[in-house]
Structure formats: structure tokens, C-alpha cells
Design an enzyme around this catalytic site. Structure first.
Site, PDB file in Angstrom:
ATOM      1  N   ASP A  63       0.757  -1.301  -0.180  1.00  0.00           N
ATOM      2  CA  ASP A  63       0.387   0.567  -0.037  1.00  0.00           C
ATOM      3  C   ASP A  63       0.892   1.172  -0.021  1.00  0.00           C
ATOM      4  O   ASP A  63       2.118   1.139   0.515  1.00  0.00           O
ATOM      5  CB  ASP A  63      -1.222  -0.218   1.035  1.00  0.00           C
ATOM      6  CG  ASP A  63      -1.391  -0.904   1.410  1.00  0.00           C
ATOM      7  OD1 ASP A  63      -2.085  -2.113   0.465  1.00  0.00           O
ATOM      8  OD2 ASP A  63      -1.597  -1.450   2.788  1.00  0.00           O
ATOM      9  N   ASP A  69       0.283  12.943   9.423  1.00  0.00           N
ATOM     10  CA  ASP A  69      -0.160  14.326   9.591  1.00  0.00           C
ATOM     11  C   ASP A  69      -1.143  14.392   8.660  1.00  0.00           C
ATOM     12  O   ASP A  69      -2.296  15.571   8.888  1.00  0.00           O
ATOM     13  CB  ASP A  69       1.479  15.488   9.829  1.00  0.00           C
ATOM     14  CG  ASP A  69       2.574  15.136   8.970  1.00  0.00           C
ATOM     15  OD1 ASP A  69       2.508  14.782   7.983  1.00  0.00           O
ATOM     16  OD2 ASP A  69       2.955  16.259   9.709  1.00  0.00           O
ATOM     17  N   GLU A  92      -3.487  24.000   9.960  1.00  0.00           N
ATOM     18  CA  GLU A  92      -2.379  23.799   9.959  1.00  0.00           C
ATOM     19  C   GLU A  92      -1.540  23.067   8.266  1.00  0.00           C
ATOM     20  O   GLU A  92      -0.394  24.101   8.141  1.00  0.00           O
ATOM     21  CB  GLU A  92      -2.067  23.212  10.898  1.00  0.00           C
ATOM     22  CG  GLU A  92      -0.064  24.347  11.326  1.00  0.00           C
ATOM     23  CD  GLU A  92       0.633  23.976  12.174  1.00  0.00           C
ATOM     24  OE1 GLU A  92       0.081  23.594  13.903  1.00  0.00           O
ATOM     25  OE2 GLU A  92       1.714  23.525  12.157  1.00  0.00           O
ATOM     26  N   GLU A  93      -2.002  22.673   8.262  1.00  0.00           N
ATOM     27  CA  GLU A  93      -1.789  20.790   7.471  1.00  0.00           C
ATOM     28  C   GLU A  93      -2.555  21.831   5.983  1.00  0.00           C
ATOM     29  O   GLU A  93      -2.041  21.326   4.707  1.00  0.00           O
ATOM     30  CB  GLU A  93      -2.050  19.918   7.527  1.00  0.00           C
ATOM     31  CG  GLU A  93      -1.087  19.392   8.911  1.00  0.00           C
ATOM     32  CD  GLU A  93       0.550  18.849   8.004  1.00  0.00           C
ATOM     33  OE1 GLU A  93       0.238  18.654   7.181  1.00  0.00           O
ATOM     34  OE2 GLU A  93       0.908  19.257   8.900  1.00  0.00           O
ATOM     35  N   ASP A 114      -5.281  22.374  13.916  1.00  0.00           N
ATOM     36  CA  ASP A 114      -3.771  21.568  13.828  1.00  0.00           C
ATOM     37  C   ASP A 114      -4.252  20.156  13.682  1.00  0.00           C
ATOM     38  O   ASP A 114      -4.310  19.762  15.088  1.00  0.00           O
ATOM     39  CB  ASP A 114      -3.477  22.139  15.350  1.00  0.00           C
ATOM     40  CG  ASP A 114      -1.393  21.593  14.532  1.00  0.00           C
ATOM     41  OD1 ASP A 114      -1.642  20.840  13.851  1.00  0.00           O
ATOM     42  OD2 ASP A 114      -0.731  22.523  15.166  1.00  0.00           O
ATOM     43  N   LEU A 116      -2.569  17.478  13.591  1.00  0.00           N
ATOM     44  CA  LEU A 116      -1.491  16.361  14.011  1.00  0.00           C
ATOM     45  C   LEU A 116      -0.404  17.513  14.674  1.00  0.00           C
ATOM     46  O   LEU A 116       0.594  17.450  14.173  1.00  0.00           O
ATOM     47  CB  LEU A 116      -0.994  15.692  13.528  1.00  0.00           C
ATOM     48  CG  LEU A 116      -0.711  13.926  14.145  1.00  0.00           C
ATOM     49  CD1 LEU A 116      -1.661  13.449  15.437  1.00  0.00           C
ATOM     50  CD2 LEU A 116      -0.329  12.970  13.400  1.00  0.00           C
ATOM     51  N   ASP A 117      -0.036  17.589  16.208  1.00  0.00           N
ATOM     52  CA  ASP A 117       0.689  19.161  16.416  1.00  0.00           C
ATOM     53  C   ASP A 117       1.864  18.117  16.799  1.00  0.00           C
ATOM     54  O   ASP A 117       1.074  16.604  17.412  1.00  0.00           O
ATOM     55  CB  ASP A 117       0.183  19.975  17.181  1.00  0.00           C
ATOM     56  CG  ASP A 117       0.683  20.341  18.755  1.00  0.00           C
ATOM     57  OD1 ASP A 117       1.840  21.597  17.396  1.00  0.00           O
ATOM     58  OD2 ASP A 117       1.136  20.184  19.049  1.00  0.00           O
ATOM     59  N   GLU A 278      -3.138  27.350  16.865  1.00  0.00           N
ATOM     60  CA  GLU A 278      -3.047  26.556  18.351  1.00  0.00           C
ATOM     61  C   GLU A 278      -2.753  27.550  19.276  1.00  0.00           C
ATOM     62  O   GLU A 278      -3.201  27.524  20.059  1.00  0.00           O
ATOM     63  CB  GLU A 278      -0.916  26.515  17.755  1.00  0.00           C
ATOM     64  CG  GLU A 278      -0.967  25.186  17.303  1.00  0.00           C
ATOM     65  CD  GLU A 278       0.437  25.325  16.187  1.00  0.00           C
ATOM     66  OE1 GLU A 278       1.624  26.222  16.015  1.00  0.00           O
ATOM     67  OE2 GLU A 278       0.981  23.985  16.289  1.00  0.00           O
TER      68      GLU A 278
END
Ligand code: AHM
Ligand code: MG
Length: 335
Positions: A63, A69, A92-93, A114, A116-117, A278
Site C-alpha cells: 500500500d 499528519d 495548519e496542514e 491543527d 497533528l501537533d 494553536e
């Protein structure tokens, strides 16, 4: 045995506290809990499956794997856009606005997040997290615009975060108390574990990346030197803790008190952290728990954002500690 209260039940029971709330708002929060459970499921498998490779890599099963993130970003977008309660999102991404597709219903709320901080901590089993804030839209109908996103933290109607750590905890506030729910993985439910969190007025822990000391200005250096000096009467020296995941450092600060700092420096005058995804949501949480957040000069909640990915210096935590930091940063303190 204490009464077991799931996050869904708690949110529904508290719905009447939000002025003008219809069931829409509760649904939005429960959707966020669902998205975070899906992210948690992948985070907890991070070391097992080959998911932490870079985008485009192929894992042992053939895969194509995705960075965690980016995966988290897609999950939040996917779950949240379908609820019918949002008119626009920003993450944020994601570089630009995240519009709600034409075929989906639009609602009166706006989500900033956000997904995945603390991503540099993923590969080493250190806590990571997600942060979110919810505004009411300011435009009146149709798709939301940048105007809906660029609101000061003062306008938030809810904010919270999730820490994927030794246990997974979902903390949120709608302005009336800050509440924490710990995930029971065996039943897949967030259960009320921390009702009405209050941050101590003053703490004895400081949290900052002191590796950047030489880049700081004299006022910032003086503040850190002050916290490290021995003085029993004022509870010094402070202890130092720095995870390097804002959400985890913030969560500890909220429960134990003290101050987390990410100041501006010679290299990055505005620091590293983002105002909308954040600083503002966590400022809203800390204020509702009795604490304070500042950029050294202004309350974070009063800053009017001018661009989506704007950064801000951040001093956040116990009221007395943050006020003292402001005094030092403004050059008004005697050490
Ligand atoms: P990220 O967006 O790559 O996850 O970076 C944000 C993180 C925060 O969680 C943390 O407070 C900060 O970066 C740490 O930065 P530094 O390594 O400069 O101390
Ligand atoms: Mg981050």
C-alpha cells in the site's frame, strides 16, 4: 462507583449553556470526538504498520503510505465537512481555505484546527495531539470566506485539544468550564475524567526550548535567568519540562500550573506557533480555566489575524506567571 459519563452525553446535557445553541453545535463537538478517535487509532498503530514513512512510500503490504499528519488532516476534513454545521475550515496542514463542497450542506460555524501537533515526536513514541477552535460565521450565507476564519480568539465559541499520550484525553470548553475526557479504548468512548479543570494561579514549572537562548533578546534571557535563580520566598528555581509537543506541554501546564513559552527570537521574530490553529484555541481554553495567554504585550485573544498561517510568540499558563513574563518581556521587571 462514580457515574460513567460519555462525552456525547456530557455535551448534550450541557447544550443549554451555549447561548442560541441548537443541536447543531453538539453534533459538531461529537463529530470532533469521532475524528480524533480515528486519528488515535492510526497514531496507536504508528510503530506497527509502516505508516510513518514519507508520502508516496510503499509499505510491506504494497500500500502507498501516507504521513500521519496528512492522514490526520484528511480525517478531520472528511468527518467535519459532512456534518452540515460548518461553512468553511482552515488547517495548519492546508495552505488555503478548506471549502465545504457544493453538494454538502453548509452551517453557521467555522472550524480552525491543527490536525497533528508535535509531528517530530511521532517516530519516537512521544505524545502528540490535535487542537481545534470553533467560531460562528460572520458572513451570512453560502460558502464561508476568509473573513469567517480571520477572527480574533475572543470570538471563539468553543476550543479544545486532544493528547494522544500514555492515555488519550479530549479536553474542551464552550466557555463554561474546561472539561477532560479520557478514552477507554476497550469500548471506544471518551469518558468524563477531569470535570471543571482550573489552572493554579501560579506554578513552579517553566517550559521553553532553551536551546535557542542565544537568539533571545535581553528581556527574555533575564526572565529565564530569574526563573532559574534560587529564592525560596518566590518558589524558585522553577523546574524545567519541555516535551516539544505544544499540546502535551500545554496539558501539563493546565493541570500543574506554570508557564509554556515559545517566544520570538533573532531568527524567527514571531516564533514558530500559529495564531489561528494553536495559540488562539489554547488561549481560549486557558482563560476559561483561570489562566492567561499573551504574546508578551497583548492578550492572545485580542489579536486580529491578518493571514491564515500567521505566527505569534506565545506565553501561556498560570495567570501570575504569564503576567510576570509580560513584565520581563516589556522590560518592566526588576530581577
Ligand atoms: P509541528 O507543526 O511540526 O508539529 O511543530 C509544532 C511544534 C509544537 O508542538 C512545539 O511546541 C514546537 O513545535 C516545538 O518546536 P521546537 O522544536 O523549535 O522547540
Ligand atoms: Mg502544530
Amino acid at each position: 462507583m462514580q457515574r460513567i459519563i460519555t462525552i456525547e452525553r456530557f455535551i448534550i446535557e450541557r447544550e443549554h449553556e451555549i447561548p442560541g445553541a441548537t443541536g447543531e453545535f453538539s453534533k459538531l463537538l461529537t463529530d470532533l470526538a469521532l475524528a480524533s478517535k480515528i486519528v488515535w487509532r492510526e497514531v496507536s498503530k504508528a510503530g506497527l504498520v509502516d505508516i510513518i514513512g514519507s508520502t508516496g512510500k510503499v509499505n510491506i503490504s504494497g500500500d502507498v503510505v501516507q504521513k500521519l499528519d496528512e492522514f490526520a488532516n484528511e480525517i478531520f476534513i472528511n468527518v467535519m465537512q459532512k456534518g452540515g454545521h460548518l461553512c468553511v475550515m482552515a488547517s495548519e496542514e492546508s495552505k488555503g481555505l478548506i471549502e465545504i463542497p457544493d453538494e454538502l450542506a453548509k452551517g453557521k460555524y467555522v472550524l480552525v484546527f491543527d490536525p497533528l501537533d508535535g509531528s517530530s515526536n511521532i517516530d519516537v513514541n512521544v505524545s502528540i495531539g490535535s487542537i481545534f477552535g470553533i467560531f460562528r460565521r460572520v458572513t451570512t450565507s453560502g460558502k464561508g470566506t476568509e473573513r469567517d476564519i480571520l477572527q480574533p480568539g475572543r470570538n471563539l465559541v468553543a476550543a479544545g485539544y486532544i493528547v494522544y499520550g500514555s492515555s488519550t484525553i479530549f479536553v474542551y470548553t464552550t466557555g463554561n468550564g474546561v472539561h477532560g475526557f479520557t478514552l477507554d479504548p476497550s469500548i471506544g468512548e471518551f469518558l468524563l475524567s477531569h470535570e471543571n479543570i482550573r489552572i493554579p494561579k501560579k506554578g513552579d514549572i517553566y517550559s521553553v526550548n532553551e536551546g535557542y537562548y542565544e537568539r533571545w533578546d535581553e528581556n527574555m534571557k533575564r526572565f529565564i535567568n530569574y526563573l532559574k535563580a534560587e529564592d525560596k520566598a518566590t518558589g524558585r528555581p522553577y523546574k524545567l519540562r519541555y516535551v516539544g509537543t505544544l499540546v502535551a506541554d500545554f496539558h501539563r501546564t493546565l493541570l500543574y500550573g506554570g508557564i509554556f513559552m515559545y517566544p520570538g527570537d533573532k531568527k524567527n521574530p514571531e516564533g514558530k506557533l500559529r495564531l489561528l490553529y494553536e495559540a488562539a484555541p489554547l488561549a481560549y481554553v486557558v482563560e476559561k480555566a483561570g489562566g492567561r495567554a499573551s504574546d508578551g504585550f497583548r492578550n492572545i485573544l485580542d489579536i486580529e489575524p491578518t493571514s491564515l498561517h500567521q505566527r505569534t510568540p506565545l506565553f501561556i499558563g498560570s495567570e501570575e506567571d504569564v503576567k510576570l513574563a509580560e513584565k520581563f518581556i516589556q522590560g518592566k521587571a526588576e530581577d
